[in-house]
Design an enzyme around this catalytic site. Sequence first.
Site, PDB file in Angstrom:
ATOM      1  N   HIS A 134      -1.529   1.550  -4.202  1.00  0.00           N
ATOM      2  CA  HIS A 134      -1.961   2.945  -4.027  1.00  0.00           C
ATOM      3  C   HIS A 134      -1.107   3.946  -4.798  1.00  0.00           C
ATOM      4  CE1 HIS A 134      -4.096   1.685  -0.036  1.00  0.00           C
ATOM      5  NE2 HIS A 134      -4.732   1.296  -1.109  1.00  0.00           N
ATOM      6  N   GLN A 157       0.850  -1.191   0.000  1.00  0.00           N
ATOM      7  CA  GLN A 157       0.000   0.000   0.000  1.00  0.00           C
ATOM      8  C   GLN A 157       0.885   1.241   0.000  1.00  0.00           C
ATOM      9  OE1 GLN A 157      -3.434  -0.654   3.048  1.00  0.00           O
ATOM     10  NE2 GLN A 157      -1.820  -2.090   3.576  1.00  0.00           N
TER      11      GLN A 157
END
Length: 230
Positions: free
Chosen positions: A104, A86
């Site tokens: 992300h 992430q």
Amino acid sequence: MKCLVVLTGAGMSAESGIRTFRDSNGLWNNYRIEEVASPEAWEKHPEVVLEFYNQRRKQLFEVEPNAGHRALVRLEEKFDVQIITQNVDDLHERAGSSHVLHLHGELKKARSTVDPDLVYELDHWELKMGDTCEKGSQLRPHIVWFGEPVPLFDQAVQIAKTADIFLVIGTSLVVYPAAGLIRYVERDVPKFYVDPQAFPVHGVPKLEVIREKAGKVLPKLVEKMLNRFA
Ligand code: APR
């Protein structure tokens, strides 16, 4: 070769000196998410958004991978290691990990605001108003903001499904869809969750919770995995 899938979050890079988001001194204590990390913020004040990510990027040029990142690289001696992160930093890559999927986005990349396929590597920290893609449109950070779809999620699910061992490191597991990835892992697959604030995840069997810092425990855990599972 067994497939070892790793899901990492901000805690993975904490010992490199990058602040997490939700700890007591986390970034979201100083910034309102919707003011810097949303499409609405970009509409309202793109220069504030650019400055927020410029500061993050500037810091990234100054930090190094930690012992946790380096330990994960060693797993490649005996496993097919797939990292799903992430994190928008590039510390897994700089440590030497071969397969890293950035759910992300990536801080060191910018992309066109008219054509999402136009993505550029940045070799400097500052992205400014007036910096444009080859079609003449403003560049934005190559980051998945709150409220935006996560384009690589399906790919991450496919990877999670192939896991023979699943390792979760340094994430509060509150942001979806990433937090739900562990539920796609086969039930009988051994799972480990390394985080000082880790908690038992309801409905996820065979999960060992290790409440330690990544940089401290991963060198030992990796050694154990190389001996026990390979
Ligand atoms: N080692 C391991 N874990 C750590 C360490 C450490 N040294 N230091 C802190 N942690 C843990 C904290 O206990 C916490 O559970 O890291 C976790 C960080 O959680 P968050 O700040 O919520 O970060 P993350 O889970 O990665 O956030 C997910 O939210 O803000 C968005 O897009 C951003 O990717 C981010 C997403």
